[in-house]
Design an enzyme around this catalytic site. Structure first.
Site, mmCIF file in Angstrom:
data_model
loop_
_atom_site.group_PDB
_atom_site.id
_atom_site.type_symbol
_atom_site.label_atom_id
_atom_site.label_comp_id
_atom_site.label_asym_id
_atom_site.label_seq_id
_atom_site.Cartn_x
_atom_site.Cartn_y
_atom_site.Cartn_z
ATOM 1 N N SER A 1 35.213 126.918 131.378
ATOM 2 C CA SER A 1 35.146 126.772 132.836
ATOM 3 C C SER A 1 35.944 125.560 133.302
ATOM 4 O O SER A 1 36.146 124.597 132.554
ATOM 5 C CB SER A 1 33.693 126.613 133.287
HETATM 6 N N1 SAH Z 1 29.964 127.822 129.350
HETATM 7 C C1 SAH Z 1 31.243 128.236 128.816
HETATM 8 C C2 SAH Z 1 31.939 129.210 129.753
HETATM 9 C C3 SAH Z 1 32.400 130.420 129.013
HETATM 10 S S1 SAH Z 1 32.926 131.797 129.979
HETATM 11 C C4 SAH Z 1 32.119 127.035 128.486
HETATM 12 O O1 SAH Z 1 31.756 125.907 128.849
HETATM 13 O O2 SAH Z 1 33.143 127.202 127.839
HETATM 14 C C5 SAH Z 1 31.463 132.802 129.999
HETATM 15 C C6 SAH Z 1 30.899 133.232 128.680
HETATM 16 O O3 SAH Z 1 29.760 134.071 128.952
HETATM 17 C C7 SAH Z 1 31.823 134.066 127.810
HETATM 18 O O4 SAH Z 1 31.933 133.444 126.551
HETATM 19 C C8 SAH Z 1 31.123 135.425 127.712
HETATM 20 O O5 SAH Z 1 31.303 136.059 126.457
HETATM 21 C C9 SAH Z 1 29.670 135.049 127.940
HETATM 22 N N2 SAH Z 1 28.790 136.121 128.399
HETATM 23 C C10 SAH Z 1 29.055 137.115 129.290
HETATM 24 N N3 SAH Z 1 27.978 137.921 129.443
HETATM 25 C C11 SAH Z 1 26.983 137.408 128.641
HETATM 26 C C12 SAH Z 1 25.644 137.800 128.339
HETATM 27 N N4 SAH Z 1 25.066 138.885 128.879
HETATM 28 N N5 SAH Z 1 24.940 137.048 127.465
HETATM 29 C C13 SAH Z 1 25.491 135.949 126.878
HETATM 30 N N6 SAH Z 1 26.762 135.543 127.104
HETATM 31 C C14 SAH Z 1 27.503 136.261 127.968
#
Ligand code: SAH
Length: 221
Positions: A70
């Protein structure tokens, strides 16, 4: 694996982080503890060595499995909305690169974080920097289910765009707790803050437009 080898955090990186914190201040982030956590965490550790400079630009960046780390402003904004207190038990949906999890852990929380992509879950399992944070507990699973075994949580943060506010997560929020999540689809998302009062009544606030990768149902091998 590249991620398992320690990287260096040099003056040049620290300098770039100070500038990033200044940008976040100008954009309206006021919580000094959140700014201090961002200043403390080497974001370039979370990206490929080729992208070191971009690590300290205020933007999202692609990681593996088609996902993103993010934007620093978004991480700061969501964390600020959680009104973190030391020792809060926090549930994060979407571990991704684990950057957001480290920001929360740096604030003294116990962080339970769930990732649905096996590749990313395995990747953070190798990540040398996470050894610094034994207060981060990682899980491979579906965030829509939360973690009933470890509930209730003081705070819940979703870092992917939820199509709706997941009811099981609201159930797993403590009375007095706060949940922050973007809600919407690829056409647009609103940041929502959900608070549960002492009587268990739920209140919702809408706090601006954002753009996240989608929160998807089920696990992905
Ligand atoms: N917090 C992360 C942001 C990653 S982007 C960071 O700091 O890098 C969002 C993430 O949510 C992705 O890795 C995606 O695979 C995950 N995601 C999407 N749907 C999800 C679900 N139902 N359960 C767990 N993770 C999920």
């Amino acid at each position: 694996m590249l991620h398992s080898k320690p990287k260096e955090d040099l003056y040049i990186h620290k300098g770039m982080r100070k500038q990033l914190v200044q940008i976040l201040r100008e954009k309206g982030i006021k919580d000094e503890r959140v700014l201090a956590a961002i200043e403390a965490i080497p974001r370039h550790f979370f990206l490929d060595t080729a992208f070191e400079k971009q690590s300290y630009e205020d933007r999202a960046f692609p990681i593996s499995a088609g996902q993103t780390i993010s934007q620093p402003y978004t991480v700061a904004f969501q964390t600020q909305l959680l009104e973190i207190k030391k020792f809060d038990k926090v549930l994060e949906i979407g571990t991704g690169s684990a950057y957001q999890a480290c920001v929360l852990a740096e604030l003294g929380n116990t962080v339970f974080t769930i990732e649905r992509q096996k590749e990313l879950y395995d990747f953070t399992g190798q990540f040398f920097f996470l050894k610094k944070y034994p207060n981060i507990k990682r899980f491979y699973g579906d965030g829509f289910e939360g973690l009933p075994t470890y509930a209730p949580f003081d705070k819940i943060i979703i870092t992917a765009a939820a199509p709706y506010i997941p009811p099981k997560l609201v159930e797993q929020l403590k009375p007095g707790g706060i949940m922050v999540t973007p809600v919407g689809d690829d056409k647009g998302q609103k940041m929502m803050r959900i608070t549960k009062d002492r009587e268990g009544n739920v209140h919702e606030e809408e706090l601006g437009s954002f753009s996240f990768v989608p929160m998807l149902e089920g696990k992905n091998k």
